[in-house]
Design an enzyme around this catalytic site. Structure first.
Site, short mmCIF file in Angstrom:
data_model
loop_
_atom_site.label_atom_id
_atom_site.label_comp_id
_atom_site.label_asym_id
_atom_site.label_seq_id
_atom_site.Cartn_x
_atom_site.Cartn_y
_atom_site.Cartn_z
N GLY A 46 43.89 -2.91 33.68
CA GLY A 46 44.76 -2.52 34.78
C GLY A 46 44.98 -1.02 34.77
N GLN A 51 48.88 7.13 36.63
CA GLN A 51 48.12 7.36 35.39
C GLN A 51 46.90 8.24 35.61
OE1 GLN A 51 48.09 2.96 34.41
NE2 GLN A 51 48.06 3.86 32.38
N CYS A 93 48.86 0.28 26.54
CA CYS A 93 48.74 1.03 27.79
C CYS A 93 47.77 2.19 27.58
CB CYS A 93 50.13 1.56 28.16
SG CYS A 93 50.13 2.57 29.65
N LEU A 94 46.91 2.41 28.56
CA LEU A 94 45.93 3.50 28.44
C LEU A 94 46.61 4.86 28.34
CD1 LEU A 94 43.30 2.34 31.10
CD2 LEU A 94 43.06 2.24 28.62
N HIS A 135 53.07 -4.99 34.39
CA HIS A 135 52.89 -3.71 33.71
C HIS A 135 52.54 -2.60 34.72
CE1 HIS A 135 51.27 -1.38 30.07
NE2 HIS A 135 50.84 -0.69 31.09
N GLU A 136 51.62 -2.90 35.64
CA GLU A 136 51.19 -1.87 36.61
C GLU A 136 52.27 -1.60 37.66
OE1 GLU A 136 48.81 -0.26 35.52
OE2 GLU A 136 48.01 -1.80 34.17
N HIS A 139 54.62 0.79 36.25
CA HIS A 139 54.13 2.17 36.35
C HIS A 139 54.49 2.77 37.71
CE1 HIS A 139 51.90 3.14 32.75
NE2 HIS A 139 51.17 2.04 32.80
NI NI Z 1 49.97 1.15 31.35
#
Ligand code: NI
Length: 170
Positions: A46, A51, A93-94, A135-136, A139
């Site tokens: 995701g 991000q 998370c990236l 999660h997204e 963000h």
């Molecule tokens: Ni994330």
């Protein structure tokens, strides 16, 4: 193929609420395509526009990492309509490398958003898919997964991340 830079913890864009998308133009279409490539390359399941340094309400999700066309979701202005149950699982998370923590998320969710053609989409998701959508969408609202943890745990992680930033490891 265009891979975008993934913004890391510490950048203010990650804690800011993203702008609602009012119309879908070439810029948004391009951004979506680049986000998909960036997500697959990471690899991640995701990604949200903040991000990749764009404070705009766009997310991409793909549990198959590019293996299955039907698993790819591109959602504009996503929002959580309904949630049910609870499930605890490790999350990462990236934008926050090397940190993995157990987070409580709904077991089942209903998500509303708009696709790239401007059509409204209602998506029902369970387990990991529900988790990724939550999660997204977090963000998009300027919230990170570590914000769901206890204050004690969150402060320990913040300290660790601060050290990583000082050593330029992040
Ligand atoms: Ni994330």
């Amino acid at each position: 193929m265009s891979i975008l830079e993934i913004i890391k913890y510490g950048s203010p864009i990650l804690t800011k609420k993203a702008e609602t998308i009012k119309y879908i133009d070439k810029d948004i279409e391009d951004l979506a395509q680049k986000m998909i490539q960036t997500m697959w390359a990471a690899p991640g399941i995701g990604l949200s526009a903040p991000q990749v340094n764009r404070s705009t309400s766009l997310i991409t999700v793909d549990l198959s990492l590019g293996e299955n066309k039907n698993d790819l979701f591109i959602l504009i202005n996503p929002e959580l309509l309904n949630k049910e149950g609870e499930i605890i699982q490790e999350e990462s998370c990236l934008s926050i490398p090397e940190i993995q923590e157990k987070v409580i998320r709904p077991f089942r969710v209903v998500i509303k958003g708009i696709d790239l053609r401007g059509k409204e989409k209602i998506i029902e998701a369970e387990e990991i898919l529900a988790r990724v959508f939550c999660h997204e969408i977090d963000h998009i609202n300027g919230k990170l997964f570590i914000d769901h943890l206890s204050l004690l745990k969150k402060n320990l992680i913040k300290k660790k991340l601060k050290k990583m930033i000082e050593k330029r490891e992040l």
